[in-house]
Write a protein that holds these residues in place. Structure first.
Motif, PDB file in Angstrom:
ATOM      1  N   SER A 198       0.707  -1.440   0.054  1.00  0.00           N
ATOM      2  CA  SER A 198       0.091   0.109   0.041  1.00  0.00           C
ATOM      3  C   SER A 198       0.555   1.100  -0.074  1.00  0.00           C
ATOM      4  O   SER A 198       0.561   2.239  -0.511  1.00  0.00           O
ATOM      5  N   PHE A 199       1.915   1.257   0.690  1.00  0.00           N
ATOM      6  CA  PHE A 199       2.831   2.270   0.786  1.00  0.00           C
ATOM      7  C   PHE A 199       3.213   2.832  -0.647  1.00  0.00           C
ATOM      8  O   PHE A 199       3.091   4.105  -0.682  1.00  0.00           O
ATOM      9  N   TYR A 200       3.471   2.120  -1.483  1.00  0.00           N
ATOM     10  CA  TYR A 200       4.026   2.565  -2.850  1.00  0.00           C
ATOM     11  C   TYR A 200       2.718   3.065  -3.618  1.00  0.00           C
ATOM     12  O   TYR A 200       3.052   4.103  -4.295  1.00  0.00           O
ATOM     13  N   PHE A 201       1.563   2.390  -3.706  1.00  0.00           N
ATOM     14  CA  PHE A 201       0.651   3.238  -4.388  1.00  0.00           C
ATOM     15  C   PHE A 201       0.266   4.488  -3.694  1.00  0.00           C
ATOM     16  O   PHE A 201      -0.022   5.537  -4.316  1.00  0.00           O
ATOM     17  N   ILE A 202       0.226   4.667  -2.138  1.00  0.00           N
ATOM     18  CA  ILE A 202      -0.036   6.013  -1.610  1.00  0.00           C
ATOM     19  C   ILE A 202       1.117   7.012  -1.993  1.00  0.00           C
ATOM     20  O   ILE A 202       0.762   8.100  -2.430  1.00  0.00           O
ATOM     21  N   LEU A 203       2.353   6.664  -1.732  1.00  0.00           N
ATOM     22  CA  LEU A 203       3.486   7.616  -2.227  1.00  0.00           C
ATOM     23  C   LEU A 203       3.556   7.990  -3.607  1.00  0.00           C
ATOM     24  O   LEU A 203       3.312   9.226  -3.872  1.00  0.00           O
ATOM     25  N   TRP A 204       3.474   6.920  -4.589  1.00  0.00           N
ATOM     26  CA  TRP A 204       3.331   7.204  -5.914  1.00  0.00           C
ATOM     27  C   TRP A 204       2.060   7.954  -6.389  1.00  0.00           C
ATOM     28  O   TRP A 204       2.207   8.949  -7.287  1.00  0.00           O
ATOM     29  N   GLY A 205       0.847   7.614  -5.565  1.00  0.00           N
ATOM     30  CA  GLY A 205      -0.175   8.402  -6.108  1.00  0.00           C
ATOM     31  C   GLY A 205      -0.019  10.057  -5.820  1.00  0.00           C
ATOM     32  O   GLY A 205      -0.410  10.860  -6.680  1.00  0.00           O
ATOM     33  N   ILE A 206       0.485  10.254  -4.519  1.00  0.00           N
ATOM     34  CA  ILE A 206       0.673  11.528  -4.131  1.00  0.00           C
ATOM     35  C   ILE A 206       1.702  12.326  -5.005  1.00  0.00           C
ATOM     36  O   ILE A 206       1.370  13.375  -5.519  1.00  0.00           O
ATOM     37  N   MET A 207       2.549  11.595  -5.290  1.00  0.00           N
ATOM     38  CA  MET A 207       3.628  12.051  -6.248  1.00  0.00           C
ATOM     39  C   MET A 207       3.007  12.521  -7.554  1.00  0.00           C
ATOM     40  O   MET A 207       3.351  13.616  -8.041  1.00  0.00           O
ATOM     41  N   MET A 208       2.504  11.623  -8.254  1.00  0.00           N
ATOM     42  CA  MET A 208       1.757  11.982  -9.303  1.00  0.00           C
ATOM     43  C   MET A 208       0.630  12.957  -9.361  1.00  0.00           C
ATOM     44  O   MET A 208       0.604  13.617 -10.162  1.00  0.00           O
ATOM     45  N   ILE A 209       0.085  12.946  -8.307  1.00  0.00           N
ATOM     46  CA  ILE A 209      -0.945  14.019  -8.338  1.00  0.00           C
ATOM     47  C   ILE A 209      -0.414  15.588  -8.320  1.00  0.00           C
ATOM     48  O   ILE A 209      -0.661  16.292  -8.648  1.00  0.00           O
ATOM     49  N   ILE A 210       0.627  15.489  -7.435  1.00  0.00           N
ATOM     50  CA  ILE A 210       1.264  16.703  -7.253  1.00  0.00           C
ATOM     51  C   ILE A 210       1.936  17.203  -8.797  1.00  0.00           C
ATOM     52  O   ILE A 210       1.773  18.397  -9.161  1.00  0.00           O
ATOM     53  N   ALA A 211       2.512  16.244  -9.488  1.00  0.00           N
ATOM     54  CA  ALA A 211       2.938  16.601 -10.683  1.00  0.00           C
ATOM     55  C   ALA A 211       1.933  16.813 -11.725  1.00  0.00           C
ATOM     56  O   ALA A 211       2.143  17.990 -12.314  1.00  0.00           O
ATOM     57  N   GLY A 212       0.843  16.139 -11.689  1.00  0.00           N
ATOM     58  CA  GLY A 212      -0.237  16.221 -12.618  1.00  0.00           C
ATOM     59  C   GLY A 212      -0.760  17.913 -12.418  1.00  0.00           C
ATOM     60  O   GLY A 212      -1.047  18.679 -13.363  1.00  0.00           O
ATOM     61  N   LEU A 213      -1.161  18.112 -11.198  1.00  0.00           N
ATOM     62  CA  LEU A 213      -1.760  19.412 -10.797  1.00  0.00           C
ATOM     63  C   LEU A 213      -0.661  20.492 -11.085  1.00  0.00           C
ATOM     64  O   LEU A 213      -1.318  21.594 -11.550  1.00  0.00           O
ATOM     65  N   ALA A 214       0.598  20.227 -10.659  1.00  0.00           N
ATOM     66  CA  ALA A 214       1.655  21.335 -11.106  1.00  0.00           C
ATOM     67  C   ALA A 214       1.468  21.750 -12.650  1.00  0.00           C
ATOM     68  O   ALA A 214       1.668  22.829 -13.285  1.00  0.00           O
TER      69      ALA A 214
END
Lengths: 93, 184
Positions: B25-41
Motif C-alpha cells: 500500500s505504501f507504494y501506491f499512496i506514495l506514487w499516487g501523491i507524487m503523481m497528483i502533485i506533478a499532474g496538478l503542477a
C-alpha cells in the motif's frame, strides 16, 4: 493405521516446512520469529530437513553479517502434501 | 504429537504467512501523491517555462523514498512470495514502458498522458488481480477510462487535471483501503 512421516511429525520441523510451503523463500530470522525456537534448535531442525532434501538452504552475506535463506523443495512439497493427506484420513476430514 | 495438533500448527503457519505478505500500500499512496502533485503542477503552470521539470523532480523524490522504504521493509518481512515477484516484474515492465512512452510522445509532439494512463491502468489492473484486491482492479479501469478521455475527448490543457483525478481514484483511495487491511 496410517503412518505419518516422522521427519515432519515434529512440532518445530512441521512449523518450518508449512511456513515455507506458503512463501517462495524466508530468511533465518523470519523462521526464528514464527517458530519461537532458539537459534540452535532451529538450526539443527533446518539441517535435518535439508539433509532429507525437503528444504534448500542458501548462505550469503548482508554486509558483514551472514544471511541464511531457506526454501522448500519439490520433494518437500510432495512430502508435506502426503503428510496432510494422511492426517486428514486419520481425522476423517 | 497428536494429529489434531499437527493440523493446528499448519493452520497457524498459513495465518502467519498471510501476516508476512509484503506491504504494497505504501507504494501506491506514495506514487499516487507524487503523481497528483506533478499532474496538478502541470495543470496550474501549463505553458510556463520548464513546467515539465516537476516530473523528473517528483520521480526522483519518489524513487529515493521507495528505495529506502523497500530496503527497510525487506528486512522486516524476511520473506519473498510469488505475489511479490509478480508485482516486481509488473511494475518493472511498467517503469521501462513508461520511460519509452514519454520519449515517444515527446518525440512526436503529443501529450504523454493517454499512454501513461494506459500503462498505469494495465499494471494496476494486474496488481489488483494477483492480490485479489478489487479496489485496484477498478482503479486500473479508471486509469484506462482516463486514458481514453485524454486521447479523444479532453483538451491537452486539462490532461494534468484528469491525470491527477484518475490517480487519486485509482491509487490513493485504494491504497488507503489496502493500508487499513494490512494493519489489521
Amino acid at each position: 493405521m496410517y503412518k505419518l512421516n516422522p521427519l515432519l511429525h515434529q512440532e518445530l520441523r512441521l512449523r518450518i516446512i508449512s511456513f515455507l510451503a506458503t512463501v517462495e523463500r524466508a530468511d533465518f530470522n523470519k523462521l526464528l520469529e514464527i517458530s519461537s525456537a532458539t537459534k540452535g534448535n532451529l538450526s539443527v531442525q533446518i539441517s535435518k530437513l535439508q539433509e532429507a532434501g525437503y528444504v534448500e538452504v542458501t548462505k550469503t552475506f548482508k554486509g558483514k553479517y551472514p544471511h541464511t535463506k531457506c526454501m522448500i523443495t519439490e520433494k518437500g512439497k510432495k512430502e508435506l502434501t502426503e503428510y496432510v493427506s494422511r492426517l486428514k484420513k486419520m481425522l476423517n476430514i | 504429537m497428536e494429529a489434531i495438533k499437527s493440523i493446528e500448527i499448519i493452520e497457524s503457519m498459513l495465518k502467519e504467512s498471510k501476516k508476512s505478505l509484503y506491504r504494497h500500500s505504501f507504494y501506491f499512496i506514495l506514487w499516487g501523491i507524487m503523481m497528483i502533485i506533478a499532474g496538478l503542477a502541470e495543470y496550474f503552470f501549463y505553458g510556463k517555462p520548464y513546467f515539465w521539470a516537476i516530473w523528473p523532480a517528483t520521480a526522483t523524490a519518489g524513487g529515493i523514498i521507495s528505495t529506502v522504504y523497500s530496503r527497510k521493509e525487506g528486512k522486516r518481512s524476511g520473506t519473498v512470495t510469488m505475489i511479490d515477484r509478480i508485482h516486481l516484474y509488473t511494475w518493472g515492465a511498467f517503469g521501462i514502458s513508461l520511460f519509452l512512452a514519454i520519449f515517444y510522445a515527446a518525440y512526436n509532439h503529443l501529450s504523454s498522458y493517454p499512454l501513461v494512463l494506459l500503462l498505469a491502468g494495465s499494471a494496476t489492473f494486474i496488481s489488483g488481480g494477483v492480490s485479489r484486491f478489487k479496489p485496484f482492479i477498478w482503479g486500473g479501469l479508471v486509469l484506462e477510462a482516463g486514458s481514453v478521455a485524454c486521447a479523444y475527448f479532453i483538451d491537452n490543457r486539462y490532461h494534468g487535471l484528469v491525470f491527477a483525478l484518475s490517480i487519486f481514484l485509482a491509487y490513493v483511495i485504494p491504497g488507503f483501503i489496502l493500508r487499513k487491511s494490512e494493519n489489521v
